[in-house]
Write a protein that holds these residues in place. Sequence first.
Motif, PDB file in Angstrom:
ATOM      1  N   TYR A   1       0.802  -1.223   0.000  1.00  0.00           N
ATOM      2  CA  TYR A   1       0.000   0.000   0.000  1.00  0.00           C
ATOM      3  C   TYR A   1       0.838   1.280   0.000  1.00  0.00           C
ATOM      4  CZ  TYR A   1      -3.481  -3.445   1.219  1.00  0.00           C
ATOM      5  OH  TYR A   1      -4.294  -4.538   1.193  1.00  0.00           O
ATOM      6  N   MET A   2       2.113   1.169   0.254  1.00  0.00           N
ATOM      7  CA  MET A   2       2.953   2.365   0.315  1.00  0.00           C
ATOM      8  C   MET A   2       3.367   2.773  -1.097  1.00  0.00           C
ATOM      9  SD  MET A   2       5.081   1.234   3.732  1.00  0.00           S
ATOM     10  CE  MET A   2       6.161   2.673   3.789  1.00  0.00           C
ATOM     11  N   ILE A   3       2.405   3.373  -1.810  1.00  0.00           N
ATOM     12  CA  ILE A   3       2.603   3.751  -3.209  1.00  0.00           C
ATOM     13  C   ILE A   3       2.331   5.251  -3.383  1.00  0.00           C
ATOM     14  CG2 ILE A   3       2.121   1.488  -4.183  1.00  0.00           C
ATOM     15  CD1 ILE A   3      -0.766   2.346  -4.577  1.00  0.00           C
ATOM     16  N   PRO A   4       3.106   5.941  -4.209  1.00  0.00           N
ATOM     17  CA  PRO A   4       2.938   7.386  -4.409  1.00  0.00           C
ATOM     18  C   PRO A   4       1.567   7.778  -4.940  1.00  0.00           C
ATOM     19  CG  PRO A   4       5.067   6.660  -5.246  1.00  0.00           C
ATOM     20  CD  PRO A   4       4.279   5.424  -4.915  1.00  0.00           C
ATOM     21  N   ALA A   5       0.881   6.869  -5.640  1.00  0.00           N
ATOM     22  CA  ALA A   5      -0.416   7.199  -6.237  1.00  0.00           C
ATOM     23  C   ALA A   5      -1.481   7.520  -5.193  1.00  0.00           C
ATOM     24  CB  ALA A   5      -0.881   6.042  -7.117  1.00  0.00           C
ATOM     25  N   ILE A   6      -1.295   7.039  -3.945  1.00  0.00           N
ATOM     26  CA  ILE A   6      -2.255   7.325  -2.866  1.00  0.00           C
ATOM     27  C   ILE A   6      -1.480   7.950  -1.704  1.00  0.00           C
ATOM     28  CG2 ILE A   6      -4.015   6.391  -1.316  1.00  0.00           C
ATOM     29  CD1 ILE A   6      -4.417   4.112  -3.256  1.00  0.00           C
ATOM     30  N   PRO A   7      -1.440   9.293  -1.622  1.00  0.00           N
ATOM     31  CA  PRO A   7      -0.637   9.985  -0.609  1.00  0.00           C
ATOM     32  C   PRO A   7      -0.914   9.546   0.828  1.00  0.00           C
ATOM     33  CG  PRO A   7      -1.421  11.533  -2.252  1.00  0.00           C
ATOM     34  CD  PRO A   7      -2.112  10.234  -2.535  1.00  0.00           C
ATOM     35  N   ALA A   8      -2.173   9.228   1.136  1.00  0.00           N
ATOM     36  CA  ALA A   8      -2.523   8.846   2.510  1.00  0.00           C
ATOM     37  C   ALA A   8      -1.894   7.523   2.920  1.00  0.00           C
ATOM     38  CB  ALA A   8      -4.040   8.772   2.662  1.00  0.00           C
ATOM     39  N   TRP A   9      -1.568   6.692   1.955  1.00  0.00           N
ATOM     40  CA  TRP A   9      -0.952   5.388   2.242  1.00  0.00           C
ATOM     41  C   TRP A   9       0.567   5.426   2.172  1.00  0.00           C
ATOM     42  CZ3 TRP A   9      -4.220   1.532  -1.229  1.00  0.00           C
ATOM     43  CH2 TRP A   9      -5.539   1.495  -0.729  1.00  0.00           C
ATOM     44  N   ASP A  10       1.093   6.350   1.386  1.00  0.00           N
ATOM     45  CA  ASP A  10       2.519   6.342   1.068  1.00  0.00           C
ATOM     46  C   ASP A  10       3.360   6.994   2.161  1.00  0.00           C
ATOM     47  OD1 ASP A  10       4.778   5.809  -0.445  1.00  0.00           O
ATOM     48  OD2 ASP A  10       4.675   7.733  -1.521  1.00  0.00           O
ATOM     49  N   SER A  11       3.360   6.370   3.322  1.00  0.00           N
ATOM     50  CA  SER A  11       4.159   6.881   4.439  1.00  0.00           C
ATOM     51  C   SER A  11       4.441   5.752   5.420  1.00  0.00           C
ATOM     52  CB  SER A  11       3.420   8.020   5.159  1.00  0.00           C
ATOM     53  OG  SER A  11       2.323   7.506   5.887  1.00  0.00           O
ATOM     54  N   ALA A  12       5.332   6.029   6.351  1.00  0.00           N
ATOM     55  CA  ALA A  12       5.672   5.031   7.364  1.00  0.00           C
ATOM     56  C   ALA A  12       4.487   4.717   8.263  1.00  0.00           C
ATOM     57  CB  ALA A  12       6.842   5.516   8.211  1.00  0.00           C
ATOM     58  N   ASN A  13       3.455   5.566   8.267  1.00  0.00           N
ATOM     59  CA  ASN A  13       2.284   5.316   9.097  1.00  0.00           C
ATOM     60  C   ASN A  13       1.640   3.979   8.770  1.00  0.00           C
ATOM     61  OD1 ASN A  13      -0.100   6.304  10.892  1.00  0.00           O
ATOM     62  ND2 ASN A  13      -1.049   5.636   8.984  1.00  0.00           N
ATOM     63  N   THR A  14       1.606   3.640   7.476  1.00  0.00           N
ATOM     64  CA  THR A  14       1.018   2.358   7.071  1.00  0.00           C
ATOM     65  C   THR A  14       1.766   1.209   7.733  1.00  0.00           C
ATOM     66  OG1 THR A  14       0.284   3.258   4.958  1.00  0.00           O
ATOM     67  CG2 THR A  14       0.477   0.870   5.109  1.00  0.00           C
ATOM     68  N   LEU A  15       3.081   1.300   7.724  1.00  0.00           N
ATOM     69  CA  LEU A  15       3.916   0.268   8.350  1.00  0.00           C
ATOM     70  C   LEU A  15       3.667   0.217   9.857  1.00  0.00           C
ATOM     71  CD1 LEU A  15       6.114  -1.726   7.354  1.00  0.00           C
ATOM     72  CD2 LEU A  15       7.811  -0.018   8.009  1.00  0.00           C
ATOM     73  N   PHE A  16       3.676   1.378  10.500  1.00  0.00           N
ATOM     74  CA  PHE A  16       3.433   1.435  11.941  1.00  0.00           C
ATOM     75  C   PHE A  16       2.050   0.888  12.293  1.00  0.00           C
ATOM     76  CE2 PHE A  16       6.466   5.268  12.074  1.00  0.00           C
ATOM     77  CZ  PHE A  16       7.537   4.456  12.387  1.00  0.00           C
ATOM     78  N   ALA A  17       1.045   1.278  11.502  1.00  0.00           N
ATOM     79  CA  ALA A  17      -0.327   0.859  11.790  1.00  0.00           C
ATOM     80  C   ALA A  17      -0.474  -0.652  11.731  1.00  0.00           C
ATOM     81  CB  ALA A  17      -1.289   1.528  10.811  1.00  0.00           C
ATOM     82  N   PHE A  18       0.127  -1.287  10.730  1.00  0.00           N
ATOM     83  CA  PHE A  18       0.007  -2.736  10.587  1.00  0.00           C
ATOM     84  C   PHE A  18       0.676  -3.462  11.759  1.00  0.00           C
ATOM     85  CE2 PHE A  18      -1.027  -3.603   5.847  1.00  0.00           C
ATOM     86  CZ  PHE A  18      -1.995  -2.612   5.871  1.00  0.00           C
ATOM     87  N   PHE A  19       1.870  -3.018  12.138  1.00  0.00           N
ATOM     88  CA  PHE A  19       2.552  -3.692  13.237  1.00  0.00           C
ATOM     89  C   PHE A  19       1.919  -3.369  14.585  1.00  0.00           C
ATOM     90  CE2 PHE A  19       6.029  -4.327  10.161  1.00  0.00           C
ATOM     91  CZ  PHE A  19       6.286  -5.660  10.414  1.00  0.00           C
TER      92      PHE A  19
END
Length: 268
Positions: free
Chosen positions: A129-147
């Motif tokens: 999900y960490m892809i530039p096409a979706i700014p809300a996903w493209d950050s370390a937050n996605t990684l932190f949220a999953f873990f």
Amino acid sequence: MHDLPLVIFTVISQLLLGGFVAFWWLERTKGGISKHTGLLILLSLLVLGGISLLVSMLHLGQPLHAYRAILNFGVSWLSREIVFYGAFLGFILLYTWFWYKEDAAKRDIIGWIGSVIGVIAIFSSAKIYMIPAIPAWDSANTLFAFFLTALLLGPLYVAACLAIRREKAVNISRLSIPALVAAAIVGVVYFSTLLAGLPEAVETAKLTFMHAFFWVRVVTFIAASALMVLSYKISKFRNVKIYSAAFAVLLASECLGRFLFYETAIHL
């Protein structure tokens, strides 16, 4: 509700990682878990793993061709997620077998390897999900949220199971409270970043704040935090009712948060 299978799959897969690591580490360092209780917990993890795989295929246009996804392992994070998650479930199965055989030495090795593979699986899942096409996903937050989902749900699930079996009193609040604080901080930083980011990121934040599920998530998160603080402060509240209630409320909160993750994403 097109993304519901992904919500279920990602939350359950992360719960499994946290639950397996917590169970293995607790058994390795503390011991005292009976063979029967251990088997019940491990089998429940395997059942959840099977459910997560079946549900994840519902998101595919052609579920019977799902096996083809592993062919792009070298270039696709989705392929890596499938391979590593499948391997992780395999190691849970192996651990369960050696728990049944009462072979502690082999369980210890399998626990180490399975935990590492599980971490890689969740990392791979986040990277999808960490892809530039979706700014809300493209950050370390996605990684932190999953873990953080793994850290919040998995150990609490194991603690609740042990409390139900009346086997071992685990003060899980010592782990849950720091994890809840970390999740709150990550959430604040995430929305602050969205509001200061690209127009699509700002729109995601606005859509999230306007959604009823966001406020239900906030309330359930606070409720679970209150139960964990109560458990930490007063030993008599480290029981099956508190742990089960906290797990159920927190599971609902994480599912709502993951639903919003998909529902409010805005493409460039």
